[in-house]
Design a protein around this motif. Sequence first.
Motif, mmCIF file in Angstrom:
data_model
loop_
_atom_site.group_PDB
_atom_site.id
_atom_site.type_symbol
_atom_site.label_atom_id
_atom_site.label_comp_id
_atom_site.label_asym_id
_atom_site.label_seq_id
_atom_site.Cartn_x
_atom_site.Cartn_y
_atom_site.Cartn_z
ATOM 1 N N SER A 26 0.818 -1.214 0.000
ATOM 2 C CA SER A 26 0.000 0.000 0.000
ATOM 3 C C SER A 26 0.852 1.265 0.000
ATOM 4 O O SER A 26 0.366 2.334 -0.347
ATOM 5 N N GLN A 77 -5.783 -6.366 0.580
ATOM 6 C CA GLN A 77 -7.136 -5.828 0.474
ATOM 7 C C GLN A 77 -7.892 -6.630 -0.574
ATOM 8 O O GLN A 77 -7.300 -7.105 -1.545
ATOM 9 N N ASP A 79 -10.589 -6.399 -3.406
ATOM 10 C CA ASP A 79 -11.277 -5.410 -4.237
ATOM 11 C C ASP A 79 -12.784 -5.493 -4.066
ATOM 12 O O ASP A 79 -13.363 -6.578 -4.107
ATOM 13 N N PHE A 83 -10.960 -1.994 2.500
ATOM 14 C CA PHE A 83 -10.063 -0.877 2.269
ATOM 15 C C PHE A 83 -9.311 -0.648 3.576
ATOM 16 O O PHE A 83 -9.752 -1.112 4.640
#
Length: 98
Positions: A26, A77, A79, A83
């Motif tokens: 991330s 994460q 999709d 989040f």
Amino acid sequence: MIENAVVEGELVVVRARASAERAACSACGTVSGRVHSRYVRRLADTAVAGRPVVIELQVRRFRCRDRACRQATFAEQVDGLTFRHGGEAPGCRRCCNR
């Protein structure tokens, strides 16, 4: 991948696990498949037949392969479902206008 769904009192609990082989960091975007650990996230979702729903999602923490990255590990994460730092599934957020 959904493993099972059960009714526990007034609550519907959906147990699932993420199944991607790799995830992108991330912080820097580097893709890694090196698993550091696993943990379960509990996500509130919209009600089904008037019963509140909780998704218990097993996710993995990966080690970032970029030694210069400020983030040594990161959580995968899913999709459309998770989040960073989120405790609700997107369906719940849309339903409740959050």
